[in-house]
Design a protein around this motif. Structure first.
Motif, PDB file in Angstrom:
ATOM      1  N   GLY A 158       7.267  48.654 -12.644  1.00 42.49           N
ATOM      2  CA  GLY A 158       6.614  47.525 -12.190  1.00 42.49           C
ATOM      3  C   GLY A 158       7.667  46.176 -12.715  1.00 42.49           C
ATOM      4  O   GLY A 158       7.224  45.347 -12.873  1.00 42.49           O
ATOM      5  N   GLY A 159       9.090  46.823 -12.638  1.00 41.78           N
ATOM      6  CA  GLY A 159      10.091  45.645 -13.024  1.00 41.78           C
ATOM      7  C   GLY A 159      10.058  45.471 -14.293  1.00 41.78           C
ATOM      8  O   GLY A 159      10.670  44.653 -14.856  1.00 41.78           O
ATOM      9  N   ARG A 210      16.197  45.960  -7.650  1.00 38.40           N
ATOM     10  CA  ARG A 210      15.568  46.758  -6.633  1.00 38.40           C
ATOM     11  C   ARG A 210      13.947  46.509  -6.524  1.00 38.40           C
ATOM     12  O   ARG A 210      13.418  46.305  -5.696  1.00 38.40           O
ATOM     13  N   PHE A 211      13.430  46.538  -7.700  1.00 40.84           N
ATOM     14  CA  PHE A 211      11.880  46.294  -7.895  1.00 40.84           C
ATOM     15  C   PHE A 211      11.735  44.908  -7.384  1.00 40.84           C
ATOM     16  O   PHE A 211      10.887  44.817  -6.160  1.00 40.84           O
ATOM     17  N   GLU A 260      17.664  48.576 -11.321  1.00 40.76           N
ATOM     18  CA  GLU A 260      16.382  48.756 -11.113  1.00 40.76           C
ATOM     19  C   GLU A 260      15.457  47.649 -10.923  1.00 40.76           C
ATOM     20  O   GLU A 260      14.526  47.532 -10.141  1.00 40.76           O
ATOM     21  N   GLU A 282      12.116  44.817  -3.272  1.00 35.25           N
ATOM     22  CA  GLU A 282      10.819  45.525  -2.725  1.00 35.25           C
ATOM     23  C   GLU A 282       9.591  44.683  -3.060  1.00 35.25           C
ATOM     24  O   GLU A 282       8.598  44.656  -1.901  1.00 35.25           O
ATOM     25  N   ARG A 283       9.320  44.114  -3.853  1.00 35.92           N
ATOM     26  CA  ARG A 283       8.198  43.312  -4.357  1.00 35.92           C
ATOM     27  C   ARG A 283       8.187  41.995  -3.355  1.00 35.92           C
ATOM     28  O   ARG A 283       7.119  41.834  -2.599  1.00 35.92           O
ATOM     29  N   THR A 317       1.371  46.748  -8.829  1.00 38.29           N
ATOM     30  CA  THR A 317       2.632  46.493  -9.618  1.00 38.29           C
ATOM     31  C   THR A 317       2.636  46.263 -11.261  1.00 38.29           C
ATOM     32  O   THR A 317       3.790  46.099 -11.604  1.00 38.29           O
TER      33      THR A 317
END
Length: 187
Positions: free
Chosen positions: A40-41, A73-74, A70, A77-78, A97
């Motif tokens: 979830g970041g 990336r999260f 990472e 995507e979110r 998330t």
């Protein structure tokens, strides 16, 4: 994120939240730690003293380039997942998330979200979330409430969020999804 759980050290002073008491701390540059989960970041890490801390994705650079990548990336995507008009399913996606820093499952899969309602207001929707914690005395509760608020406010068309923390009925593992129980080795 696949990572080796090898020790690393902070590359700068970094704010963190101690788990499970929820106290905010500042980890000095050079603090040794091992990241336990990256979900979830957020990053949960074991410190050199044996305690757990959660480090926000916006501070992932303090952990190193692979963790920063990472977190980015999260975030990407979110952002892609919440494009478009208001949709209650996008609120549920946002809640998926949010992760308990001690348990590698989302608050939705853990069964911590008891109810979700959205009502139209001027310019969008007000979202009401009723949730609980795995334990009433959990100090990380206010942090999770803030995480929920932040995640839901990121959904298009959401103008406000009310998060109500309740303890009736009390949470128990039977509220977990089958996927969460399987992932956690409870099946």
């Amino acid at each position: 994120m696949a990572f080796s759980r090898t020790p690393t050290s902070t590359r700068r002073d970094v704010p963190a939240v101690r788990v499970p008491d929820g106290d905010r701390v500042l980890l000095p540059s050079g603090t040794w730690l091992v990241v336990q989960q990256a979900l979830g970041g957020q990053f949960t890490a074991m410190t050199e003293l044996g305690g757990l801390v959660r480090i926000d994705g916006k501070d992932a650079d303090a952990l190193g380039p692979e963790f920063e990548a990472e977190a980015q990336r999260f975030a990407a995507e979110r952002a892609a997942a919440v494009e478009g008009p208001f949709d209650e399913e996008k609120v549920w996606e946002a809640l998926r998330t949010v992760f308990d820093p001690e348990i590698p499952a989302s608050i939705v899969e853990l069964g911590l979200v008891y109810a979700l309602a959205a009502e139209p207001v001027e310019g969008g929707h007000e979202v009401h979330v009723k949730m609980t914690l795995t334990a009433p005395g959990c100090g990380i509760g206010p942090v999770l409430v803030d995480d929920v608020r932040h995640a839901v406010l990121g959904v298009p068309g959401v103008k406000g969020v009310d998060v109500e923390l309740v303890f009736e009925p009390p949470w128990d593992p039977s509220r977990m999804s089958e996927a969460a129980r399987l992932h956690l080795g409870m099946m």
